[in-house]
Design an enzyme around this catalytic site. Structure first.
Site, PDB file in Angstrom:
ATOM      1  N   ASN A   1      10.336  -6.972   2.265  1.00 18.82           N
ATOM      2  CA  ASN A   1       9.685  -6.297   1.456  1.00 18.82           C
ATOM      3  C   ASN A   1      11.305  -4.901   2.141  1.00 18.82           C
ATOM      4  O   ASN A   1      12.227  -4.938   2.749  1.00 18.82           O
ATOM      5  CB  ASN A   1       8.686  -4.885   2.251  1.00 18.82           C
ATOM      6  CG  ASN A   1       8.403  -4.256   2.004  1.00 18.82           C
ATOM      7  OD1 ASN A   1       7.886  -3.204   2.466  1.00 18.82           O
ATOM      8  ND2 ASN A   1       8.361  -3.439   0.877  1.00 18.82           N
TER       9      ASN A   1
ATOM     10  N   ARG B   1       8.060   0.920  -4.004  1.00 16.57           N
ATOM     11  CA  ARG B   1       8.462   1.899  -5.213  1.00 16.57           C
ATOM     12  C   ARG B   1       8.869   1.039  -6.712  1.00 16.57           C
ATOM     13  O   ARG B   1       8.796   1.851  -7.470  1.00 16.57           O
ATOM     14  CB  ARG B   1       9.630   2.360  -4.292  1.00 16.57           C
ATOM     15  CG  ARG B   1       8.956   3.505  -2.640  1.00 16.57           C
ATOM     16  CD  ARG B   1      10.496   3.853  -2.420  1.00 16.57           C
ATOM     17  NE  ARG B   1      11.620   2.646  -1.990  1.00 16.57           N
ATOM     18  CZ  ARG B   1      12.955   3.149  -1.721  1.00 16.57           C
ATOM     19  NH1 ARG B   1      13.794   4.041  -1.868  1.00 16.57           N
ATOM     20  NH2 ARG B   1      13.625   1.868  -0.793  1.00 16.57           N
TER      21      ARG B   1
ATOM     22  N   LYS C   1       1.917  -5.681   8.871  1.00 14.47           N
ATOM     23  CA  LYS C   1       3.651  -5.365   7.979  1.00 14.47           C
ATOM     24  C   LYS C   1       3.809  -4.145   8.788  1.00 14.47           C
ATOM     25  O   LYS C   1       3.855  -3.132   9.791  1.00 14.47           O
ATOM     26  CB  LYS C   1       3.355  -4.272   6.574  1.00 14.47           C
ATOM     27  CG  LYS C   1       4.764  -3.796   6.115  1.00 14.47           C
ATOM     28  CD  LYS C   1       3.709  -2.985   4.702  1.00 14.47           C
ATOM     29  CE  LYS C   1       5.064  -3.209   3.628  1.00 14.47           C
ATOM     30  NZ  LYS C   1       6.164  -2.112   3.971  1.00 14.47           N
TER      31      LYS C   1
ATOM     32  N   PRO D   1       0.752  -1.331  -0.077  1.00 13.56           N
ATOM     33  CA  PRO D   1       0.356  -0.220   0.588  1.00 13.56           C
ATOM     34  C   PRO D   1       0.655   1.421   0.097  1.00 13.56           C
ATOM     35  O   PRO D   1       1.946   1.527   0.811  1.00 13.56           O
ATOM     36  CB  PRO D   1      -1.106   0.120   1.874  1.00 13.56           C
ATOM     37  CG  PRO D   1      -0.111  -0.433   2.307  1.00 13.56           C
ATOM     38  CD  PRO D   1       1.117  -2.137   1.555  1.00 13.56           C
ATOM     39  N   MET D   2       0.272   1.680  -0.919  1.00 13.93           N
ATOM     40  CA  MET D   2       1.235   3.370  -1.194  1.00 13.93           C
ATOM     41  C   MET D   2       0.436   4.205  -1.417  1.00 13.93           C
ATOM     42  O   MET D   2      -0.150   4.376  -2.307  1.00 13.93           O
ATOM     43  CB  MET D   2       2.270   3.865  -2.277  1.00 13.93           C
ATOM     44  CG  MET D   2       3.536   2.288  -1.855  1.00 13.93           C
ATOM     45  SD  MET D   2       4.219   2.198  -3.724  1.00 13.93           S
ATOM     46  CE  MET D   2       3.601   1.638  -4.554  1.00 13.93           C
TER      47      MET D   2
ATOM     48  N   CYS E   1       4.909   2.696   8.809  1.00 14.37           N
ATOM     49  CA  CYS E   1       5.371   3.408   8.620  1.00 14.37           C
ATOM     50  C   CYS E   1       5.742   4.236   9.486  1.00 14.37           C
ATOM     51  O   CYS E   1       6.362   4.703  10.439  1.00 14.37           O
ATOM     52  CB  CYS E   1       3.920   4.509   8.732  1.00 14.37           C
ATOM     53  SG  CYS E   1       3.346   6.344   8.009  1.00 14.37           S
TER      54      CYS E   1
ATOM     55  N   ASP F   1      14.456  -2.283  -1.943  1.00 17.03           N
ATOM     56  CA  ASP F   1      14.734  -2.503  -2.224  1.00 17.03           C
ATOM     57  C   ASP F   1      14.571  -4.170  -3.426  1.00 17.03           C
ATOM     58  O   ASP F   1      15.362  -4.192  -4.230  1.00 17.03           O
ATOM     59  CB  ASP F   1      16.402  -2.563  -2.243  1.00 17.03           C
ATOM     60  CG  ASP F   1      16.388  -2.023  -1.088  1.00 17.03           C
ATOM     61  OD1 ASP F   1      15.645  -0.699  -0.553  1.00 17.03           O
ATOM     62  OD2 ASP F   1      17.556  -1.605  -0.526  1.00 17.03           O
TER      63      ASP F   1
END
Length: 380
Positions: A215, A240, A153, A19-20, A111, A217
């Site tokens: 998660n 990303r 997460k 989620p972003m 976050c 890179d």
């Protein structure tokens, strides 16, 4: 690679869309799924929506409710909750169950944004082990008797001196979480430097009864294969790396299932994807807001491609679908996908001290709900 099972969910691809905020709305998720189907022959992964605040969901904030929009054929529907309060967590998860809002609940404890951590939320919260456990337990309790799995997460911890992931992974599993995902950075690192995949391997060794996802890179299918090989993790969560590359999940699905990776798109195919993205955003937000949202994707899509500065600037100010069509029509559709479009993308920034509430580190067993930490808009 093996398929991924998270509770009741059988996923034939072990790749998950992270989620972003402002990115993983229904338009982007639809686009990723369409491209996976078109280019890899399946829609096999898990695509998580933007983070929504549990309190705002319970209070039916209009913006939050709009963010929970799923496509008519989208399955499984995955919703991420940001929460700091066990009671509100239970109410939000029960609302999701009772109103059939989603098929999967992910919980955000990763976050690193200062406005979140300074109130005790996000990646700050797992330091409070008992409170963290109560929150996870509340969501699991609300979904008992259903097929809705709850996952967590998180990050490695607050900073190099305060790692929380091993305790948090153990607690999450004990309280009934169906999987845990670890971003291999601390909150202090934000998105700088490189992710520590070694800590993902440590978590996998520490948590053995539920899947552990890695998660950080993953910018190519090769990165995903390497992470799974080096850490033993059960799946990968990609954020990303898919910015401006919604077809990445087709590549991940193919490679992680031992199939031939699709050929990267040329500029003509990329512009077709951009047109589709623009239309989907206009459908979701209305044309004016949709085009404003589309602007941020332009540089990501065109990275490495030849496009003059004037055209790039015009695309960054696009205001209508007609204008988008005209501007994209000025690009040469025959240009192949450029090698220098590969590699890290999106925000990186610099490491910084983590903003925390006064006295936050004094007692990790404290269960007091941090004041005001969930009075915020959904999306981060």
């Amino acid at each position: 690679m093996s398929p991924l099972r998270i509770g009741s969910l059988d996923l034939s691809s072990p790749a998950v869309l992270a989620p972003m905020a402002g990115i993983t709305n229904v338009a982007f998720r639809t686009l990723c799924r369409e491209l996976e189907l078109e280019r890899a022959g399946s829609t096999a992964g898990l695509y998580v929506c933007e983070m929504v605040t549990a309190r705002a969901l319970v209070e039916r904030h209009p913006v939050t409710m709009h963010m929970t929009t799923f496509g008519p054929t989208e399955t499984p529907r995955s919703l991420q909750l940001y929460t700091v309060d066990p009671e509100i967590t239970y109410a939000a998860a029960k609302m999701i169950v009772d109103e059939d809002l989603a098929d999967h609940i992910d919980m955000n404890f990763g976050c690193p944004v200062p406005k979140v951590t300074r109130k005790g939320g996000g990646s700050a919260l797992p330091y409070k082990r008992r409170l963290f456990g109560e929150i996870v337990a509340a969501a699991v309790r609300a979904t008992e008797g259903t097929d809705i799995p709850v996952t967590v997460k998180m990050r490695i911890g607050i900073d190099a001196e305060h790692h929380t992931h091993l305790d948090a992974g153990r607690i999450a599993a004990a309280e009934g979480a169906a999987a845990v995902a670890l971003h291999g950075r601390t909150a202090a690192q934000r998105y700088s430097g490189t992710a520590d995949w070694g800590e993902i391997a440590r978590l996998k060794e520490h948590v053995t009864d539920i899947p552990v996802l890695g998660n950080g890179d993953i910018f190519s299918a090769e990165d995903a294969v390497k992470m799974m090989s080096e850490t033993g993790c059960d799946g990968v969560v990609v954020g990303r790396g898919c910015l401006g590359r919604p077809w990445l999940f087709a590549e991940l699905s193919a490679v992680l299932n031992d199939r031939q990776m699709p050929t990267p798109p040329n500029l003509g195919e990329v512009t077709a994807i951009m047109r589709r993205h623009g239309r989907l955003l206009a459908d979701h937000h209305g044309e004016d807001r949709g085009m404003r949202e589309m602007r941020k994707h332009m540089a990501w899509y065109l990275r490495g491609f030849p496009a003059g500065s004037d055209l790039r600037n015009s695309l960054a100010r696009v205001s209508s679908l007609v204008e988008l069509e005209d501007l994209l029509g000025r690009l040469d559709p025959t240009v192949p996908f450029p090698a220098d479009a590969e590699g890290p993308r999106g925000r990186q920034g610099s490491p910084a001290a983590v903003a925390l509430p006064d006295g936050w580190l004094d007692d990790p067993e404290d269960t007091l709900v941090p004041a005001g930490a969930d009075i915020m808009h959904s999306g981060g």
